[in-house]
Every structure is written in structure tokens, then in C-alpha cells.
Design a protein around this motif. Structure first.
Motif, PDB file in Angstrom:
ATOM      1  N   ARG A   1       0.830  -1.203   0.000  1.00 51.61           N
ATOM      2  CA  ARG A   1       0.000   0.000   0.000  1.00 51.61           C
ATOM      3  C   ARG A   1       0.870   1.261   0.000  1.00 51.61           C
ATOM      4  O   ARG A   1       0.609   2.216  -0.716  1.00 51.61           O
TER       5      ARG A   1
ATOM      6  N   SER B   1       4.432   5.977  -5.100  1.00 53.98           N
ATOM      7  CA  SER B   1       4.914   5.733  -6.467  1.00 53.98           C
ATOM      8  C   SER B   1       5.030   7.025  -7.281  1.00 53.98           C
ATOM      9  O   SER B   1       5.943   7.164  -8.088  1.00 53.98           O
TER      10      SER B   1
ATOM     11  N   GLU C   1       2.512   1.873  -3.379  1.00 55.73           N
ATOM     12  CA  GLU C   1       1.530   2.472  -4.274  1.00 55.73           C
ATOM     13  C   GLU C   1       1.359   3.956  -3.953  1.00 55.73           C
ATOM     14  O   GLU C   1       1.315   4.796  -4.857  1.00 55.73           O
TER      15      GLU C   1
END
Length: 156
Positions: free
Chosen positions: A83, A89, A86
């Protein structure tokens, strides 16, 4: 010059700003690495208190499947790390020198111990901006500043 930087991450804008600053600090430095550390305060299912309480309540019998409990913790850590990857990112892009790790414990103690045990050169962390009063009452950044034996850069 810092080649091994620890960035405690709590999903806040200041922690994202800290990560951006850490990336800038190692830009162009060969072999430099950044570790993004998320500290969570999950229950410690291996603790004796949990074992005794679960037996007394009748939830668990006389034997605990410690392997199953350990697997649950590892799965939760893996999901949290994914998580975070992400979430960051957009900040890190395709940088290969960034590692994400999750640790269980008290945030300020875990950050200080992690930085010391793994011999980081510097801690770059966000500050919530709650002012001096909050700092005196125990903010994580203030506590890390007091306890760390490494340089600490606090970013707003």
C-alpha cells in the motif's frame, strides 16, 4: 554526504515532503539508498499477556498455533508495504534505490532503534507542524531528535 537514509513514513504530507527531500539528497550519489519505514502499533500476538487473556476468555485452547499467528503478521506487513509503495509511487517514480519496510512498535523508539541497528547515516522525517507545545508533549519528531545518535533532518 549521506548514502543511507531512513525516512519514517506516516502517510502525512510532511512525511511525503521528507521523502522528496531525501530523494534530492541522494540524487547523483552512486550506491545511495533510501529506506521508507512505516511503524505500526499492531497487537503483539506473541506476547504472554495475549496468550493468557485468550486462554482465559476461551477464545483459544491450551496451545496456540504460533506459525499461523506469525503468518498473519507477515501478511499484514506485506500488504501495508505494498500500500505504501503504491502511495509513494508518484514521488519515487522508477527509482531502484528505495526500499519500503514495515515495523511493529512504538514509533519514536522503533525509528531510533532501526536507524541505529542498521547504521543509517541520516534520518529525514516529516514534522506535523503542531508547534512547540506539541513537541514538548511528545511528538515523534521531537522524541527522535532527542534520542537519535544520527543526524536528523525534520521537514515541514
Amino acid at each position: 554526504m549521506y548514502k543511507k537514509i531512513l525516512v519514517p513514513f506516516d502517510d502525512s504530507e510532511p512525511s511525503k515532503n521528507a521523502l522528496k527531500n531525501a530523494i534530492d539528497m541522494v540524487d547523483g550519489i552512486e550506491g545511495a539508498t533510501i529506506t521508507v519505514l512505516k511503524v505500526v502499533e499492531w497487537h503483539d500476538y506473541n506476547a504472554e499477556t495475549f496468550k493468557i487473556a485468550s486462554r482465559m476468555s476461551g477464545v483459544l485452547g491450551d496451545s496456540l498455533d504460533m506459525n499461523a499467528i506469525s503468518e498473519i503478521g507477515e501478511e499484514a506487513e506485506s500488504e501495508e508495504a505494498a500500500r505504501i509503495r503504491e502511495d509513494i509511487s508518484g514521488i519515487v517514480g522508477d527509482a531502484a534505490n528505495i526500499e519500503v519496510t514495515v515495523a511493529n512498535g512504538s514509533p519514536h523508539d522503533t525509528i531510533v532503534a532501526y536507524a541505529s541497528d542498521l547504521d543509517f547515516d541520516c534520518i529525514v522525517m516529516g514534522h506535523r507542524g503542531m508547534g512547540l507545545v506539541r513537541g514538548m508533549l511528545g511528538s515523534v519528531a521531537f522524541s527522535v531528535l532527542q534520542k537519535a545518535n544520527k543526524p536528523v533532518l525534520v521537514v515541514k
